[in-house]
Design a protein around this motif. Structure first.
Motif, mmCIF file in Angstrom:
data_model
loop_
_atom_site.group_PDB
_atom_site.id
_atom_site.type_symbol
_atom_site.label_atom_id
_atom_site.label_comp_id
_atom_site.label_asym_id
_atom_site.label_seq_id
_atom_site.Cartn_x
_atom_site.Cartn_y
_atom_site.Cartn_z
ATOM 1 N N ALA A 42 7.759 -2.959 -7.671
ATOM 2 C CA ALA A 42 8.589 -2.189 -6.749
ATOM 3 C C ALA A 42 8.886 -2.974 -5.479
ATOM 4 N N GLU A 90 -0.427 10.034 -7.110
ATOM 5 C CA GLU A 90 -0.621 11.184 -7.977
ATOM 6 C C GLU A 90 -0.372 10.808 -9.439
ATOM 7 N N ALA A 142 3.393 -1.372 -8.370
ATOM 8 C CA ALA A 142 3.619 -1.606 -6.949
ATOM 9 C C ALA A 142 4.198 -2.990 -6.693
ATOM 10 N N ARG A 145 0.828 -1.209 0.000
ATOM 11 C CA ARG A 145 0.000 0.000 0.000
ATOM 12 C C ARG A 145 0.863 1.260 0.000
ATOM 13 N N ALA A 146 2.006 1.196 0.658
ATOM 14 C CA ALA A 146 2.908 2.344 0.652
ATOM 15 C C ALA A 146 3.436 2.597 -0.760
ATOM 16 N N ALA A 147 3.718 1.514 -1.502
ATOM 17 C CA ALA A 147 4.196 1.664 -2.882
ATOM 18 C C ALA A 147 3.119 2.293 -3.754
ATOM 19 N N ALA A 196 0.702 4.300 -2.560
ATOM 20 C CA ALA A 196 0.552 5.688 -2.104
ATOM 21 C C ALA A 196 1.608 6.590 -2.723
ATOM 22 N N GLU A 197 2.824 6.073 -2.884
ATOM 23 C CA GLU A 197 3.887 6.868 -3.501
ATOM 24 C C GLU A 197 3.562 7.237 -4.942
ATOM 25 N N ARG A 198 2.760 6.403 -5.574
ATOM 26 C CA ARG A 198 2.439 6.600 -6.994
ATOM 27 C C ARG A 198 1.026 7.119 -7.203
#
Length: 381
Positions: free
Chosen positions: A103, A10, A100, A2-4, A6-8
């Motif tokens: 990554a 936008e 994601a 989920r963090a990966a 969130a980083e993307r």
């Protein structure tokens, strides 16, 4: 994972908005395919364009061999309505999930594929890709669809279209009326016969037709008439039976009217969707962690057809619906607006995370893969 995502977030929303602002119809999604493949290549995916001989299809891979999971991207729009089915969100979610998983896992756990599937709205890109073997060697095919319901699985029926033509003989309707064989009269009679048949069909089955050619002048008995008929049924087997009845009705009308009937399939056949219940449950659990609850579909409600059905006959697949508006319907201007709304952005991020987590589950759990395949082989949801 989920963090990966969130980083993307936008980047994904920019992609969804770009597709929404520049809609392209079936098999003409050149700019959409270029945008999506560029994003994947920037992340290091190996991209194959023109998959299955379709110019706007693609396959992007990270990693090799098995296990393998495919994230499906749809990006065609509707003529005159733009992205009124929300395919801009489907494409962005599949893209984000693939990025994601790559990554977080890289190629260490197997192969993650992002498959560009053009022309869901009638062209059947996934049907062509399935026949070409694109999903051979894949352990799961994952996607979501925006809607007005939040359902864990999709009650999607089988459907196909047929062209029925009648050949008669031209004549002057007053000068030599007995010499004419009226093809249009035969076609109209077919509509009457099908109306009677429709009263005896199961609830999920129906035939809907239009006249596409009815003659050239009022003072000529039509020697040629043609109609186009859409057939739907709950299962692919029931659709085959309905197709046989259409042919029988056309031949019977031809015999009765002295015409010759010609029945030809006009579109790819969309098979009914087979949900992988064990994978849909995983997706629903991950999505619940983001605050969105999925429920089973309302019994008896059908939501149309999709070429994801063809994929689901080959590999375990999911196609949940997640609401981006609470009432109304897709294929409307209101739904097109909803596909670019703040709620759609929130759904996109949540769904992308759930897809990525489900894909990781497939890659990392041999037990999950075996259960999904065993149920698939038994024909179970």
């Amino acid at each position: 994972m989920r963090a990966a995502v969130a980083e993307r977030a936008e980047l994904l929303w920019e992609t969804a908005r770009a597709l929404h602002a520049d809609p392209e119809n079936a098999f003409a999604e050149h700019r959409a395919a270029a945008l999506l493949t560029a994003r994947l290549e920037e992340a290091g995916f190996a991209v194959e364009r023109g998959t299955a001989g379709l110019p706007t299809a693609f396959t992007a891979r990270s990693g090799q061999g098995r296990p393998a999971v495919a994230l499906l991207l749809e990006y065609d729009a509707l003529p005159g309505l733009g992205h009124a089915c929300g395919h801009n969100l489907i494409a962005a979610a599949g893209l984000g999930a693939a990025l994601a998983v790559d990554a977080v896992l890289g190629g260490s756990a197997g192969c993650v594929m992002a498959v560009g599937t053009p022309a869901e709205e009638g062209g059947g890109g996934k049907a062509t890709e399935t026949e070409a073997g694109v999903f051979d060697g894949v352990d799961a095919a994952l996607m979501f669809h925006p809607g007005v319901h939040s359902w864990s699985r999709a009650p999607l029926t089988a459907q196909v279209q047929y062209r029925v033509a009648f050949h008669g003989r031209a004549a002057h309707p007053t000068g030599n009326p007995t010499e004419g064989v009226d093809a249009l009269a035969a076609l109209i009679e077919l509509f009457n016969v099908l109306a009677g048949l429709g009263r005896r069909l199961p609830p999920a089955s129906h035939v809907q037709g239009i006249i596409t050619h009815g003659g050239t002048a009022t003072n000529i008995v039509p020697e040629y008439a043609e109609g186009r008929f859409g057939l739907r049924a709950a299962t692919t087997g029931a659709l085959e039976e309905l197709t046989g009845r259409l042919r029988d009705c056309a031949e019977g009308v031809a015999l009765a009217t002295g015409t010759r009937a010609e029945t030809v399939r006009a579109t790819p056949r969309y098979e009914h969707f087979r949900d992988s219940g064990v994978l849909s449950d995983r997706f629903a659990g991950h999505l619940a962690g983001a605050g969105i609850t999925l429920t089973p579909p309302v019994p008896g409600v059908q939501l149309g057809s999709s070429d994801i059905g063809n994929v689901s006959t080959r590999v375990p697949a999911i196609h949940p619906f997640v609401a981006i508006m609470d009432d109304g319907s897709d294929h409307t201007p209101e739904f097109a607006a909803a596909a670019a709304s703040p709620r759609a952005r929130d759904v996109l991020v949540a769904v992308t995370g759930a897809l990525a987590c489900t894909a990781a589950d497939v890659l990392l759990s041999a037990d999950l893969r075996e259960e999904a395949w065993e149920r698939h082989r038994r024909g179970e949801d």
